[in-house]
Design an enzyme around this catalytic site. Structure first.
Site, PDB file in Angstrom:
ATOM      1  N   GLU A  49       5.838 -42.119  -5.386  1.00 15.18           N
ATOM      2  CA  GLU A  49       6.089 -41.110  -6.422  1.00 15.18           C
ATOM      3  C   GLU A  49       5.461 -41.426  -7.773  1.00 15.18           C
ATOM      4  OE1 GLU A  49      10.260 -40.173  -6.723  1.00 15.18           O
ATOM      5  OE2 GLU A  49      10.341 -39.384  -4.697  1.00 15.18           O
ATOM      6  N   GLU A  87      10.757 -39.430   2.503  1.00 15.13           N
ATOM      7  CA  GLU A  87      12.094 -39.384   1.893  1.00 15.13           C
ATOM      8  C   GLU A  87      12.622 -37.959   1.906  1.00 15.13           C
ATOM      9  OE1 GLU A  87      12.778 -41.031  -2.022  1.00 15.13           O
ATOM     10  OE2 GLU A  87      11.500 -42.762  -1.614  1.00 15.13           O
TER      11      GLU A  87
HETATM   12  C1  FCB Z   1      13.338 -40.865  -5.088  1.00 14.89           C
HETATM   13  C2  FCB Z   1      13.032 -42.346  -5.093  1.00 14.89           C
HETATM   14  C3  FCB Z   1      14.049 -43.163  -4.326  1.00 14.89           C
HETATM   15  C4  FCB Z   1      15.452 -42.669  -4.567  1.00 14.89           C
HETATM   16  C5  FCB Z   1      15.547 -41.179  -4.321  1.00 14.89           C
HETATM   17  C6  FCB Z   1      16.929 -40.611  -4.491  1.00 14.89           C
HETATM   18  O1  FCB Z   1      12.753 -40.286  -6.208  1.00 14.89           O
HETATM   19  O2  FCB Z   1      11.766 -42.591  -4.550  1.00 14.89           O
HETATM   20  O3  FCB Z   1      13.885 -44.505  -4.677  1.00 14.89           O
HETATM   21  O4  FCB Z   1      15.873 -43.022  -5.829  1.00 14.89           O
HETATM   22  O5  FCB Z   1      14.674 -40.511  -5.189  1.00 14.89           O
END
Ligand code: FCB
Length: 436
Positions: A161, A342
């Site tokens: 990110e 994620e």
């Molecule tokens: C993302 C991050 C991860 C976690 C989630 C909830 O932005 O990559 O580390 O904090 O959010």
């Protein structure tokens, strides 16, 4: 809803959020050690010193992953555990920890997927300017070469990110290193891109057959109403949310409208050197897609919420947004294998007297997002795997331990692990390969 036979089901974590052992076995400090110790920066003054105790519970956590039938585990390497000063001297104990992790995964038939950088920059490098210093991209590539050679891992992710580093770390100042300066943030953006490209090229040069890509948090941007102004703002915000991260990598150029917009606010366009975009557009082998929320913007360019919001105020729940992101990637960019790296939801559910964690909210969130994902796959988008965020409850950055994203509950007083209902449901989805 049946998923492809070879679909790779997994869960994700990151080093600083779960490992703990922050001052053990030669690990050097990172910017998050510094930031979490700065009064007022993290909820409750929490730090990652102990976190979910994963460093000392490796075997238990590996068995836990196996018991949940995981086929892939996405984790990150702590740069300062491997190179305490960020460059130079290797810390063998740090490397050994990751070797044991990778071996333990293999023994259990779980695919390792390693992120090189999940925000915990060695403090020693921050002291030399961190990502504002162009050299940081080269320090990153040198570190990447060390772990490429030392660890037997096929699939790699470069930067987790970059948008969050740019926005939370350098614009809002709510993440390390806590800067609030848009001008500096876009210089950081360019150097993060460069770091990604250098590392990707290094892997290709030295380890053919392995795969690498970035892990981008993408948000579909929609106009909040039917006015031309809202549509214009949506276009601008799509640039800031998505196109400035995707276009340099896929097309070898920053979008022209974005360069102009950034140029009015930052000297970033001046730090782009000849050849940088060639480096940045080193062909990627996979794209990590992280999806949490959409963004609706009105004619004033303000964010508007149209769906329920999670405990995390930024997390507007809209499963169709995942479908929209995936279909858009296929439509607008060269096709590469996509991996969801994620997706998840925080809830506050605690174990009942009978020890069960009834986290229906999370279970429903996963069901709805997997259904949206299935729809995209059925329409021909190439998605090869999915990782729930997160395997374990953990240190949620500025929110400390107050937000729990885990499939598995962690009692921080005892480090006892309890798979929540969502984890047991996910295990059954994995075993059957289908969603009912
Ligand atoms: C993302 C991050 C991860 C976690 C989630 C909830 O932005 O990559 O580390 O904090 O959010």
């Amino acid at each position: 809803m049946r998923f492809p036979q070879d679909f790779v089901w997994g869960a994700a974590t990151s080093a600083y959020q779960i490992e703990g052992a922050a001052h053990e076995d030669g690990r050097g400090p990172s910017v998050w050690d510094t930031f979490s110790r700065t009064p007022g920066k993290v909820h409750g003054g929490d730090t990652g010193d102990v976190a979910s105790g994963h460093y000392h519970r490796l075997e238990e956590d590996l068995d836990l992953m196996a018991s949940l039938a995981l086929r892939s585990y996405r984790f990150s390497l702590s740069w300062s555990r491997v190179l305490p000063e960020g460059t130079g001297q290797i810390n063998q104990a740090g490397l050994d920890f990751y070797r044991r992790l990778v071996e333990g995964l293999r023994e259990r038939g779980i695919r390792p997927m390693a992120t090189l950088f999940h925000w915990d920059l060695p403090q020693a490098l921050q002291d030399k300017g961190g990502w504002e210093n162009r050299d940081c991209a080269h320090w990153f590539a040198d570190y990447a070469k060390v772990v490429f050679d030392e660890l037997n891992i096929r699939d790699w992710l470069t930067i987790n990110e970059p948008k969050t580093v740019v926005e939370a770390g350098y614009q809002m100042g709510i993440h390390a290193p806590g800067v609030t300066d848009p001008a500096r943030s876009f210089v950081v953006l360019h150097h993060l891109h460069l770091a990604h490209g250098l590392a990707a090229a290094a892997l290709h040069a030295t380890h053919p057959g392995r795969r690498i890509g970035p892990a981008l948090n993408l948000a579909p941007v929609y106009p909040a109403d039917d006015t031309d102004r809202a549509r214009e703002q949506a276009r601008l915000h799509d640039g800031l949310e998505n196109r400035i991260y995707l276009d340099p990598i896929f097309n070898g150029r920053y979008p022209a409208d974005m360069l102009e917009w950034i140029g009015g606010r930052s000297r970033m366009p001046e730090v782009i050197e000849e050849g940088d975009l060639v480096t940045i557009s080193e062909p990627i082998d996979l794209l990590g897609v992280q999806y949490y929320n959409p963004k609706y913007v009105n004619g004033e360019g303000e964010r508007v919420f149209k769906h329920p919001v999670a405990q995390a105020q930024w997390l507007e729940i809209h499963p169709d947004g995942l479908y929209d992101v995936l279909v858009r990637l296929k439509r607008d960019y060269r096709e590469v294998p996509l991996v969801i790296t994620e997706n998840g939801l925080p809830t506050l559910d605690e174990p009942d007297e009978d020890g069960r964690v009834r986290d229906d909210g999370r279970l429903g969130f996963y069901r709805d997002h997997l259904a949206a994902l299935h729809r995209a796959i059925a329409e021909g988008v190439r998605v090869e795997g999915y990782h729930a965020w997160s395997l374990l409850d953990n240190f949620e950055w500025a929110e400390g331990y107050s937000q729990r994203f885990g499939l598995v509950h962690v009692d921080y007083a005892t480090q006892r692990r309890t798979p929540k209902d969502s984890a047991l449901w996910y295990r059954d989805v994995i075993r059957s390969g289908r969603l009912d």
